[in-house]
Design an enzyme around this catalytic site. Structure first.
Site, PDB file in Angstrom:
ATOM      1  N   HIS A   9       0.743  -1.196   0.158  1.00  0.00           N
ATOM      2  CA  HIS A   9       0.087  -0.253   0.055  1.00  0.00           C
ATOM      3  C   HIS A   9       1.480   1.385   0.061  1.00  0.00           C
ATOM      4  O   HIS A   9       0.873   2.010  -0.673  1.00  0.00           O
ATOM      5  CB  HIS A   9      -1.110  -0.440   1.352  1.00  0.00           C
ATOM      6  CG  HIS A   9      -1.525   1.044   1.316  1.00  0.00           C
ATOM      7  ND1 HIS A   9      -3.116   1.047   0.709  1.00  0.00           N
ATOM      8  CD2 HIS A   9      -1.849   2.457   2.392  1.00  0.00           C
ATOM      9  CE1 HIS A   9      -3.766   1.974   1.571  1.00  0.00           C
ATOM     10  NE2 HIS A   9      -2.900   3.389   1.853  1.00  0.00           N
ATOM     11  N   GLU A  10       1.901   1.244   0.704  1.00  0.00           N
ATOM     12  CA  GLU A  10       2.714   2.395   0.953  1.00  0.00           C
ATOM     13  C   GLU A  10       3.904   2.881  -0.397  1.00  0.00           C
ATOM     14  O   GLU A  10       3.467   3.673  -0.474  1.00  0.00           O
ATOM     15  CB  GLU A  10       3.175   2.637   2.060  1.00  0.00           C
ATOM     16  CG  GLU A  10       2.557   2.311   3.680  1.00  0.00           C
ATOM     17  CD  GLU A  10       1.300   3.034   3.245  1.00  0.00           C
ATOM     18  OE1 GLU A  10       1.887   4.656   3.325  1.00  0.00           O
ATOM     19  OE2 GLU A  10       0.613   3.251   4.565  1.00  0.00           O
ATOM     20  N   HIS A  70       1.686   3.867  -2.968  1.00  0.00           N
ATOM     21  CA  HIS A  70       1.981   6.055  -2.296  1.00  0.00           C
ATOM     22  C   HIS A  70       3.656   6.530  -3.198  1.00  0.00           C
ATOM     23  O   HIS A  70       3.781   7.530  -4.127  1.00  0.00           O
ATOM     24  CB  HIS A  70       1.663   6.716  -1.605  1.00  0.00           C
ATOM     25  CG  HIS A  70      -0.310   6.302  -0.740  1.00  0.00           C
ATOM     26  ND1 HIS A  70      -0.890   7.256  -0.821  1.00  0.00           N
ATOM     27  CD2 HIS A  70      -0.382   5.734  -0.280  1.00  0.00           C
ATOM     28  CE1 HIS A  70      -1.791   7.045  -0.850  1.00  0.00           C
ATOM     29  NE2 HIS A  70      -1.565   6.050  -0.423  1.00  0.00           N
ATOM     30  N   GLU A  95      -4.915   7.611  -3.827  1.00  0.00           N
ATOM     31  CA  GLU A  95      -4.937   6.429  -3.009  1.00  0.00           C
ATOM     32  C   GLU A  95      -4.745   5.349  -4.376  1.00  0.00           C
ATOM     33  O   GLU A  95      -5.466   3.966  -3.578  1.00  0.00           O
ATOM     34  CB  GLU A  95      -6.449   6.960  -1.992  1.00  0.00           C
ATOM     35  CG  GLU A  95      -6.444   5.718  -1.351  1.00  0.00           C
ATOM     36  CD  GLU A  95      -5.895   5.273   0.106  1.00  0.00           C
ATOM     37  OE1 GLU A  95      -5.131   6.200   0.678  1.00  0.00           O
ATOM     38  OE2 GLU A  95      -5.828   4.502   0.497  1.00  0.00           O
TER      39      GLU A  95
END
Lengths: 499, 499
Positions: free
Chosen positions: B261-262, B265, B291
């Site tokens: 997830h990170e 980003h 996102e």
């Protein structure tokens, strides 16, 4: 009236916060910054420093500060805050913007040329950049203003109030004494062996030991931290946020002395008075006095027998195999071994100041424009022979070894010597003031010393100039007397000679 | 003419550097800040934010920006830079200083009250602070200006260009579909077991695996880093300095999904075009599009069978004991298990958006002043029953679970749903554009997808608003169609039902 001081205080806090953030960005640069972010960080730092400068030279700040002068309705601390900031602002205002920019560019070129010159071991590659830096620093010193001795104006930036006329006799006399002592120690009948050479010390264990030392010293690890970096340093972002670093090498126990050194700086930063937080008083009055705290813990405490009476057994337990055959006396002798050597940062307590005086004498000549740069390497080598009896085999191990001149930093080296001298004076006073001090150290009790330093040095912050602060505590100002008494006793005994 | 744009560019870079430094100070706060430095850091951050705001609303900047409007001698990128900064500045200028200060105070009180209310599990303790925040946010929205729908003015801060009139039909339709599907999945004949429950996974091994995932994704660990923090986040200090964090728990493999997830980003932040560095174009056009990148890697890639065809053997090798009796199919099913649950951050892909719609509907009512705060907990619980068929046993697991409202953040939650929808549209386009994509993923080849995203999304920066950017890539704007197609296929198959 109150509102003017309130405005002043708001600005003081803002400037202080910006300094803290510059500290954070610089700390991060040496510890966690990704490899490719070097340029981005340089830009961010430059932006922050530009903002700090802009707020500092802001004319409104000048008015608020002028308003404080001669007022009787401000407290002593308020007046002292204003005084310190006036000093800092006056210097910043005096340097024309074009000179600031020229200096920044010359510093960047200086670093680059120095790296290249070091790599190729050719001073000549560095000479034009150094010449440019000297020209600009002389110009800057004249812009600051001085009474004929340009070097004073640069010294002031690191050691406010100190002057060549005051410093020179002390360092010259120290130099002559040390030259004689170094020669005597080298021919002493009792010689000291380095029993640590070639041994290995697990770096994880060193790390844990270094943290234990910080804790024992009373460094608050909830108001600060220790990290790893190639070049150890300490940085006070705020008295509740003091960052130290150490380097770790398997072949050496240097990390422990680095930790004591940086920990000494760190205790100073943590020890400012809470009422002074975010004001100019939450500062050491000079780099020399700051250095006295690191030297005190590293050398006067950390290379002393009392300290190791407690910690040698700890060390041995930490490295049971590496130290199995080492006795405490041989260990203490080894960490105090005196050897004329080429590299300042590795020097022992006796020879270290000779390295400093060498640089001080040369930079004084350079700033006075009394030494052609072409002659600098030989002037360096000549002093190395005269002071220490050794000749650098190349410039890399001679005139090119330090980064300071590459950055155009002149006037800073003396603070290292001042640190050693102030440390000895303060420690000698502490021993008189705390009768059981050394017995306590021998039991691992380091905090009484921290508390004494906190009361008499740290919590005072920048209320007084460095030498005045030392005089208040020890009864005398700058002197090499206590330092020489200390060396005489310690090294005379160690080498079995009368110094 | 050029000089005006040059002045503008200098200010853009300065503002960008200040943002990077705010990012650094905030990152440090969550990773390495000493315990006692919380207050000092809050002050430093407030000083930085104050300076950023001051430079942003500076009238000279307004003049430089006004000068750019309608000019034909500026490049498209230059005009886009100015346009983005005009938007940001206009918003900042519109809010009176007194309101900014009142909001800051209310946010601080809001957080405090929320913590207390959560601790004692009493919504009533939080209500007055939340009421105050709502009053101020409504005032702020009116200051920004809107066409009757106040919420639009707040949404604009996170999702520029998005409006309730556009968003509402999409989210309402999504809600109705998902409510039906959740019910159907719960009664599906084939049920999914969580075979991971109760197993232990060494956190050092998890850490190493997470770094490997980042490397495999093509996250440049020389232009960024990963650290540990309690609440994972990503922070772009500069495209060469992107910081991610993850949390590690022995009882869960969540760190791997957090890293994906990170990392998603992070790839966005590293992917901006070098020509845009330190300008407003080196930014995502919206939080929702940002996102979409994290969701795409976490879910569409990271919970897919192709990905685990390659990584499950890796995982099993890393945890040979913990996973000895687990088959890949059971593992993939477990990480995709659908369960109506109380806590948003733990929700699966099917129920997650219902949590978001719930919050969106409630905050829309609150900002419209159509829901008395006393009724909020029951309105929450009523929707939980209607959407997910479960009732929170207390407010801690209900209306008090998120921090966003405590901070007065309204208009942010929808970006989570937008992220999921955009992610599905982009991934579906990528599959068409890269025919061997899934076979590649099954061989552990993640970089073709990164490169495609870099070209079509990351390197474009803020040239276009989010929905326009998505439309350029996928051929359509905001829609739940691709997302539903994705869910239908994946979860229909997994649960053996027709959705």
């Amino acid at each position: 009236m109150d509102t003017t001081f309130d405005a002043l205080l708001v600005r003081m806090k803002e400037l202080r916060d910006l300094n803290g953030l510059i500290g954070l960005a610089a700390w991060d640069q040496e510890t966690y910054l990704p490899l490719k972010a070097a340029e981005a960080r340089a830009q961010q730092l430059s932006t922050l420093q530009g903002l700090h400068h802009e707020r500092l030279v802001d004319p409104r700040l000048g008015e608020w500060l002028a308003w404080t002068e001669g007022r009787t309705d401000l407290s002593d601390d308020q007046l002292a805050m204003a005084r310190v900031l006036i000093q800092e602002r006056d210097r910043a205002v005096k340097v024309p913007r074009a000179l600031v920019q020229a200096l920044a560019e010359a510093q960047s070129r200086g670093l680059h040329a120095w790296r290249q010159a070091r790599k190729e071991n050719r001073f000549e590659l560095f000479r034009p950049a150094l010449e440019r830096l000297l020209v600009l620093r002389r110009e800057q010193a004249d812009a600051y203003g001085h009474d004929g001795e340009r070097y004073d104006a640069l010294l002031e930036g690191f050691e406010p109030g100190m002057r060549v006329a005051r410093l020179d006799p002390v360092l010259s006399s120290l130099r002559d004494t040390l030259i004689a002592w170094v020669a005597r120690l080298q021919t002493a009948p009792r010689q000291v062996l380095d029993v640590l050479q070639g041994r290995r010390f697990d770096t994880d264990v060193q790390w844990r030991l270094s943290l234990r030392l910080l804790e024992d010293m009373g460094f608050d690890l909830e108001a600060g931290r220790q990290d790893k970096s190639i070049h150890p340093f300490s940085s006070g972002l705020h008295p509740t946020d003091v960052r130290l670093t150490t380097g770790l090498e398997e072949g050496s126990l240097a990390s422990l002395f680095t930790t004591l050194h940086e920990g000494g700086h760190g205790l100073y930063e943590q020890g400012f008075h809470p009422a002074h937080y975010r004001t100019p008083l939450a500062n050491a009055p000079s780099m020399g006095l700051h250095e006295s705290q690191s030297r005190l813990w590293e050398n006067l405490v950390g290379r002393g027998r009392p300290f190791w009476s407690h910690y040698f057994p700890v060390l041995r337990e930490a490295f049971p195999q590496s130290l199995a055959d080492v006795e405490m006396e041989a260990f203490v002798a080894s960490i105090n071994r005196v050897t004329p050597s080429l590299i300042r940062v590795d020097a022992d307590e006796v020879t270290y100041n000779l390295h400093i005086v060498l640089r001080y004498e040369l930079e004084l000549l350079l700033i006075r424009d009394e030494l052609p740069l072409a002659d600098l390497p030989e002037a360096w080598n000549e002093r190395m022979r005269r002071f220490l009896g050794i000749t650098p085999p190349d410039d890399r191990q001679g005139v090119l070894q330090d980064i300071h001149w590459a950055w155009g930093e002149f006037g800073y080296f003396p603070t290292y010597a001042l640190g050693n001298l102030y440390a000895a004076s303060l420690f000698s006073t502490a021993r008189r003031a705390l009768p059981g001090l050394e017995q306590g150290l021998a039991r691992g009790e380091l905090r009484p010393l921290r508390d004494w330093l906190r009361t008499h040095v740290h919590a005072e912050g920048y209320r007084l100039p460095a030498e005045e602060r030392v005089r208040q505590v020890t009864g005398e100002g700058l002197t090499d007397e206590d330092f020489l008494v200390y060396l005489r006793s310690k090294f005379g005994e160690l080498y079995g000679v009368k110094l």
